[in-house]
Design an enzyme around this catalytic site. Structure first.
Site, PDB file in Angstrom:
ATOM      1  N   CYS A   2     147.553  18.646  37.475  1.00 20.43           N
ATOM      2  CA  CYS A   2     148.915  18.534  37.993  1.00 20.43           C
ATOM      3  C   CYS A   2     149.263  19.855  38.662  1.00 20.43           C
ATOM      4  O   CYS A   2     148.555  20.837  38.510  1.00 20.43           O
ATOM      5  CB  CYS A   2     149.901  18.304  36.855  1.00 20.43           C
ATOM      6  SG  CYS A   2     149.526  16.854  35.876  1.00 20.43           S
ATOM      7  N   ARG A  27     147.636  18.410  44.381  1.00 20.44           N
ATOM      8  CA  ARG A  27     147.110  18.496  43.005  1.00 20.44           C
ATOM      9  C   ARG A  27     147.462  17.273  42.154  1.00 20.44           C
ATOM     10  O   ARG A  27     146.994  17.135  41.033  1.00 20.44           O
ATOM     11  CB  ARG A  27     147.662  19.743  42.299  1.00 20.44           C
ATOM     12  CG  ARG A  27     147.163  21.032  42.880  1.00 20.44           C
ATOM     13  CD  ARG A  27     147.701  22.202  42.095  1.00 20.44           C
ATOM     14  NE  ARG A  27     147.238  22.177  40.725  1.00 20.44           N
ATOM     15  CZ  ARG A  27     146.120  22.734  40.294  1.00 20.44           C
ATOM     16  NH1 ARG A  27     145.332  23.342  41.137  1.00 20.44           N
ATOM     17  NH2 ARG A  27     145.779  22.672  39.025  1.00 20.44           N
ATOM     18  N   TRP A  74     149.599  14.224  38.055  1.00 13.37           N
ATOM     19  CA  TRP A  74     148.382  13.427  38.178  1.00 13.37           C
ATOM     20  C   TRP A  74     148.164  12.920  36.758  1.00 13.37           C
ATOM     21  O   TRP A  74     147.702  13.662  35.888  1.00 13.37           O
ATOM     22  CB  TRP A  74     147.233  14.315  38.663  1.00 13.37           C
ATOM     23  CG  TRP A  74     145.902  13.677  38.655  1.00 13.37           C
ATOM     24  CD1 TRP A  74     144.952  13.780  37.685  1.00 13.37           C
ATOM     25  CD2 TRP A  74     145.333  12.853  39.667  1.00 13.37           C
ATOM     26  NE1 TRP A  74     143.833  13.066  38.032  1.00 13.37           N
ATOM     27  CE2 TRP A  74     144.037  12.489  39.243  1.00 13.37           C
ATOM     28  CE3 TRP A  74     145.800  12.373  40.891  1.00 13.37           C
ATOM     29  CZ2 TRP A  74     143.210  11.669  40.002  1.00 13.37           C
ATOM     30  CZ3 TRP A  74     144.969  11.574  41.635  1.00 13.37           C
ATOM     31  CH2 TRP A  74     143.689  11.221  41.193  1.00 13.37           C
ATOM     32  N   ASN A 100     150.202  21.342  32.832  1.00 15.71           N
ATOM     33  CA  ASN A 100     148.977  20.863  33.463  1.00 15.71           C
ATOM     34  C   ASN A 100     147.863  21.077  32.442  1.00 15.71           C
ATOM     35  O   ASN A 100     147.690  22.181  31.944  1.00 15.71           O
ATOM     36  CB  ASN A 100     148.707  21.685  34.733  1.00 15.71           C
ATOM     37  CG  ASN A 100     147.337  21.421  35.312  1.00 15.71           C
ATOM     38  OD1 ASN A 100     146.810  20.318  35.185  1.00 15.71           O
ATOM     39  ND2 ASN A 100     146.756  22.427  35.941  1.00 15.71           N
ATOM     40  N   GLY A 101     147.137  20.008  32.093  1.00 20.79           N
ATOM     41  CA  GLY A 101     146.086  20.127  31.082  1.00 20.79           C
ATOM     42  C   GLY A 101     146.218  18.993  30.081  1.00 20.79           C
ATOM     43  O   GLY A 101     146.908  18.002  30.348  1.00 20.79           O
ATOM     44  N   GLU A 476     120.767  11.193  43.538  1.00 20.99           N
ATOM     45  CA  GLU A 476     122.165  11.557  43.799  1.00 20.99           C
ATOM     46  C   GLU A 476     122.215  12.747  44.767  1.00 20.99           C
ATOM     47  O   GLU A 476     123.036  12.779  45.690  1.00 20.99           O
ATOM     48  CB  GLU A 476     122.875  11.860  42.466  1.00 20.99           C
ATOM     49  CG  GLU A 476     124.230  12.548  42.571  1.00 20.99           C
ATOM     50  CD  GLU A 476     125.279  11.831  43.413  1.00 20.99           C
ATOM     51  OE1 GLU A 476     125.064  10.690  43.856  1.00 20.99           O
ATOM     52  OE2 GLU A 476     126.331  12.464  43.664  1.00 20.99           O
ATOM     53  N   LYS A 480     124.023  12.935  48.487  1.00 15.87           N
ATOM     54  CA  LYS A 480     124.918  14.012  48.957  1.00 15.87           C
ATOM     55  C   LYS A 480     124.408  14.544  50.292  1.00 15.87           C
ATOM     56  O   LYS A 480     125.157  14.758  51.222  1.00 15.87           O
ATOM     57  CB  LYS A 480     124.977  15.182  47.955  1.00 15.87           C
ATOM     58  CG  LYS A 480     125.593  14.888  46.626  1.00 15.87           C
ATOM     59  CD  LYS A 480     127.104  14.802  46.628  1.00 15.87           C
ATOM     60  CE  LYS A 480     127.605  13.411  46.841  1.00 15.87           C
ATOM     61  NZ  LYS A 480     127.898  12.576  45.740  1.00 15.87           N
ATOM     62  N   GLU A 483     124.850  11.973  53.231  1.00 14.11           N
ATOM     63  CA  GLU A 483     126.267  11.752  53.535  1.00 14.11           C
ATOM     64  C   GLU A 483     126.852  12.865  54.379  1.00 14.11           C
ATOM     65  O   GLU A 483     127.599  12.619  55.313  1.00 14.11           O
ATOM     66  CB  GLU A 483     127.089  11.776  52.231  1.00 14.11           C
ATOM     67  CG  GLU A 483     127.117  10.532  51.432  1.00 14.11           C
ATOM     68  CD  GLU A 483     127.976  10.726  50.201  1.00 14.11           C
ATOM     69  OE1 GLU A 483     129.037  10.106  50.135  1.00 14.11           O
ATOM     70  OE2 GLU A 483     127.586  11.497  49.297  1.00 14.11           O
ATOM     71  N   HIS A 499     102.732   5.338  46.035  1.00  9.61           N
ATOM     72  CA  HIS A 499     102.462   3.938  46.356  1.00  9.61           C
ATOM     73  C   HIS A 499     103.034   3.541  47.709  1.00  9.61           C
ATOM     74  O   HIS A 499     103.584   2.451  47.853  1.00  9.61           O
ATOM     75  CB  HIS A 499     103.003   3.049  45.234  1.00  9.61           C
ATOM     76  CG  HIS A 499     102.364   3.364  43.924  1.00  9.61           C
ATOM     77  ND1 HIS A 499     101.189   2.779  43.507  1.00  9.61           N
ATOM     78  CD2 HIS A 499     102.701   4.267  42.964  1.00  9.61           C
ATOM     79  CE1 HIS A 499     100.855   3.285  42.326  1.00  9.61           C
ATOM     80  NE2 HIS A 499     101.748   4.187  41.988  1.00  9.61           N
ATOM     81  N   LYS A 598     137.148   7.756  51.315  1.00  4.53           N
ATOM     82  CA  LYS A 598     137.139   8.188  49.916  1.00  4.53           C
ATOM     83  C   LYS A 598     137.051   7.003  48.966  1.00  4.53           C
ATOM     84  O   LYS A 598     136.369   7.048  47.964  1.00  4.53           O
ATOM     85  CB  LYS A 598     138.405   9.010  49.631  1.00  4.53           C
ATOM     86  CG  LYS A 598     138.453   9.581  48.224  1.00  4.53           C
ATOM     87  CD  LYS A 598     137.384  10.643  48.035  1.00  4.53           C
ATOM     88  CE  LYS A 598     137.201  11.097  46.610  1.00  4.53           C
ATOM     89  NZ  LYS A 598     135.859  11.613  46.358  1.00  4.53           N
TER      90      LYS A 598
HETATM   91  C1  F6R Z   1     129.437   9.484  47.345  1.00  3.35           C
HETATM   92  C2  F6R Z   1     130.635   8.738  47.014  1.00  3.35           C
HETATM   93  C3  F6R Z   1     130.558   7.242  46.962  1.00  3.35           C
HETATM   94  C4  F6R Z   1     131.346   6.721  45.754  1.00  3.35           C
HETATM   95  C5  F6R Z   1     131.370   5.188  45.711  1.00  3.35           C
HETATM   96  C6  F6R Z   1     132.134   4.694  44.498  1.00  3.35           C
HETATM   97  O1  F6R Z   1     129.649  10.865  47.357  1.00  3.35           O
HETATM   98  O2  F6R Z   1     131.661   9.306  46.783  1.00  3.35           O
HETATM   99  O3  F6R Z   1     129.251   6.790  46.928  1.00  3.35           O
HETATM  100  O4  F6R Z   1     130.744   7.221  44.602  1.00  3.35           O
HETATM  101  O5  F6R Z   1     131.998   4.712  46.865  1.00  3.35           O
HETATM  102  O6  F6R Z   1     133.448   5.152  44.510  1.00  3.35           O
HETATM  103  P1  F6R Z   1     134.342   5.203  43.207  1.00  3.35           P
HETATM  104  O7  F6R Z   1     133.749   6.207  42.299  1.00  3.35           O
HETATM  105  O8  F6R Z   1     135.708   5.565  43.691  1.00  3.35           O
HETATM  106  O9  F6R Z   1     134.293   3.825  42.611  1.00  3.35           O
END
Ligand code: F6R
Length: 603
Positions: A2, A27, A74, A100-101, A476, A480, A483, A499, A598
């Protein structure tokens, strides 16, 4: 996470308080509010929505005064409601608190205070703070001593601030693992979670460290130690950041800021009450089959957890990508659907959840956004409280989810008797070392990773190899990489590479290998044999490994010697940094890579 703000001045602060909280909106943005000390007592205005939405209804600049607090929320404990918004008042209305916390012992405190006549109106953990303050003030008749006693009763993490009618020209605040900074202005003193809040009024700041508290008035401030009450002298720093840089806490991008927040978010994940973890562990233990479900990064989070459940709890939990769930999963009343989602709104995951529920499955989730669809629709939601993740790429949310599932795997191992009590305690202890381990990587390996990333940013094709849980981490890290850099990176099991994919290896195809500690002899040796195979075909190998420098790698990043339980998670941080600095070198749009959103809420 927050945002908190406080101002004491020799003139009216209403406009400044509004601007300061507006600057902190990133935040937390589900609700906000303020408390102003007025001649007739403390006036609180708060509601749900953005600062502008709340202002339209509550007219936040109307209360006039020169001592006040504001908060942007938040949600972590308690839904997004007006009552749960901050500030929270003590029963007698003499104390108003913003926080916040997480106060981890809030349930015990609520019970204890309720028994002595206190009435709580919200579902939040924060509301216990003004009640404890009132309780202690009644005994001490001194605000600072009451605050001092309050610290002894609170467990968890906090940056909190309060105003009180008992000391109307002062604000009291304290910090334990949540940020807090003072701003020293002309006849005005500020406090905030973030410099960005007050940067348009002052650039002279004093940062509070953990376990410190401060008492501020319009022309002075005192910083003291929470345990001893001893006065601390700290120099004022002058900052030169622009307002935009300050919003990112001085980091050039949200991605880098969020990567650096990971020691803190991991600590938060480690502090999630044990009973929430145990409930999930029991659900897994009692189910005939538990599916681990996610998509994109959360798929890889699930894959990482898959290995932890196998190793620690002797449980094989199938991992299914949310978008494929309906086509492959066999679901009935004895099934548990367990998903992770940062946003809690991802269409594919939500659809899979609804599909499973329709067939009678029980459901659980690890989610970051409070009040989101997934958190509301599952039988048991664990809120990870990692704070807003602004960069499109998931970093801090993902690692926290891994920690929550790792804690759950330990609990299932205990229930199953796969882990002895001694092993269980040892692993719990090892897990506690993770925040410091991540901090070590950030402090000591960032420049080395940046150097390698800079040197190889133009490489168009990467193979990220690992075995076991290191394969999940490699996958993973590869996600990253692709992307944010738009370069091709493919994560794969070391054994699988032979293979087919091995035919791609030449001087232009670079390989990054996620090597386990040598103490995991089999895993280590088989991973190293993949290194030999790549090198034999002229491939360039970047090794993420532990232990001594090894000439087999063309470039290497050596990670600290930590227990195997947490070792892969440190390499994940390395992978995030590698992707980040490669993208910086390539001039990419880091926080908003092309074509990505996002929260993917469409099919
Ligand atoms: C990768 C990324 C996406 C999300 C995926 C699921 O960096 O952010 O692959 O992980 O779209 O999103 P959430 O976690 O919001 O369900």
């Amino acid at each position: 996470m927050c945002g908190i703000v406080g101002i004491v001045s020799n003139s009216n602060i209403s406009d400044r308080l509004f601007r300061c909280i507006k600057n902190l909106e990133y935040r937390g943005y589900d609700s906000c509010g303020l408390a102003m000390l007025t001649p007739s007592g403390i006036e609180v205005r708060k509601n749900v929505g953005s600062v502008d939405d709340v202002n339209a209804v509550e007219h936040l600049t109307e209360p006039q005064g020169s001592t006040g607090l504001a908060h942007t929320r938040w949600a972590t404990h308690g839904g997004v409601t007006q009552i749960n918004s901050h500030p929270h008042l003590s029963g007698d209305g003499a104390f108003a608190v913003i926080h916040n916390g997480i106060i981890s012992n809030y349930r015990e405190l609520k019970e204890e205070l309720s028994a002595s006549g206190h009435t709580f109106v919200s579902q939040t953990d924060t509301e216990v703070i003004p009640h404890v303050l009132q309780d202690e003030f009644e005994k001490e008749q001194d605000v600072e001593r009451a605050m001092f006693k309050t610290f002894k009763r609170l467990k968890g993490t906090y940056a909190f601030a309060f105003v009180t009618t008992h000391a109307p020209r002062q604000i009291f605040c304290a910090r334990k693992e949540s940020p807090l900074v003072l701003g020293i202005g002309q006849n005005s003193t500020f406090l905030a979670s973030d410099i960005n809040s007050f940067i348009e009024y002052t650039r002279d700041i004093v940062i509070l460290n953990d376990d410190e508290y401060a008492i501020i008035s319009d022309d002075t401030y005192a910083i003291k130690h929470v345990q001893t009450g001893e006065r601390i002298n700290r120099k004022v720093q002058h900052i030169t950041w622009s307002a935009a840089a300050a919003q990112k806490g001085g980091f050039p991008t949200f991605m880098l800021k969020e990567i650096h927040e990971q020691p803190g978010t991991v600590k938060t994940a480690l502090n999630i009450p044990q009973e929430e973890i145990t409930t999930l562990a029991r659900m897994i233990h009692d189910s005939e089959r538990t599916y681990l479900v996610g998509v994109g990064t959360t798929y890889y989070v699930s894959l990482t957890a898959h290995y932890y459940f196998a190793q620690l709890a002797g449980k094989f939990l199938p991992v299914v990508s949310s978008d494929e769930f309906e086509y492959s999963a066999e679901v009935n009343e004895r099934t548990l659907f367990l998903c992770c989602s940062q946003s809690g709104e991802t269409y594919d995951t939500l659809k899979a959840l609804r599909f499973a529920k329709k067939r009678g499955a029980k459901s659980a989730a690890v989610v970051n956004v409070v009040g989101s669809s997934i958190s509301r629709e599952v039988d048991h939601a664990i809120m990870q409280s990692s704070g807003p993740e602004i960069c499109v790429l998931s970093t801090k949310a993902a690692i926290s989810q891994m920690v929550v599932l790792l804690r759950t795997a330990l609990e299932v191992g205990r229930l199953n008797d796969t882990l002895s009590e001694e092993q269980y305690q040892t692993h719990q202890h090892e897990l506690q070392q993770l925040p410091d381990g991540i901090q070590w990587v950030l402090n000591r390996r960032l420049s080395r990773i940046q150097e390698i990333a800079n040197a190889h940013a133009p490489i168009k094709n990467w193979l990220f190899l690992g075995r076991g849980v290191y394969m999940a981490i490699g996958m993973e890290a590869a996600l990253k990489m692709k992307e944010v850099t738009y370069q091709h990176a493919e994560g794969m099991a070391g054994g699988f590479m032979k293979h087919g994919t091995i035919s791609l290896i030449d001087k232009e195809m670079f390989t990054q290998v996620f090597v386990p500690p040598a103490s995991q002899t089999d895993l280590y040796e088989s991973t190293m044999s993949n290194v030999e195979e790549v090198k034999a075909r002229g491939g360039f190998v970047v090794g993420f490994h532990f232990g001594a420098s090894d000439p087999k790698f063309n470039a290497e990043v050596i990670f600290p010697d930590v227990p195997p339980l947490i070792a892969p998670l440190l390499q994940l941080v390395g992978g995030q940094l590698f992707a980040y600095y490669s993208a910086v070198k390539l001039g990419r749009n880091i926080d908003k890579p092309r074509s990505l959103a996002k929260s993917v809420t469409v099919a």
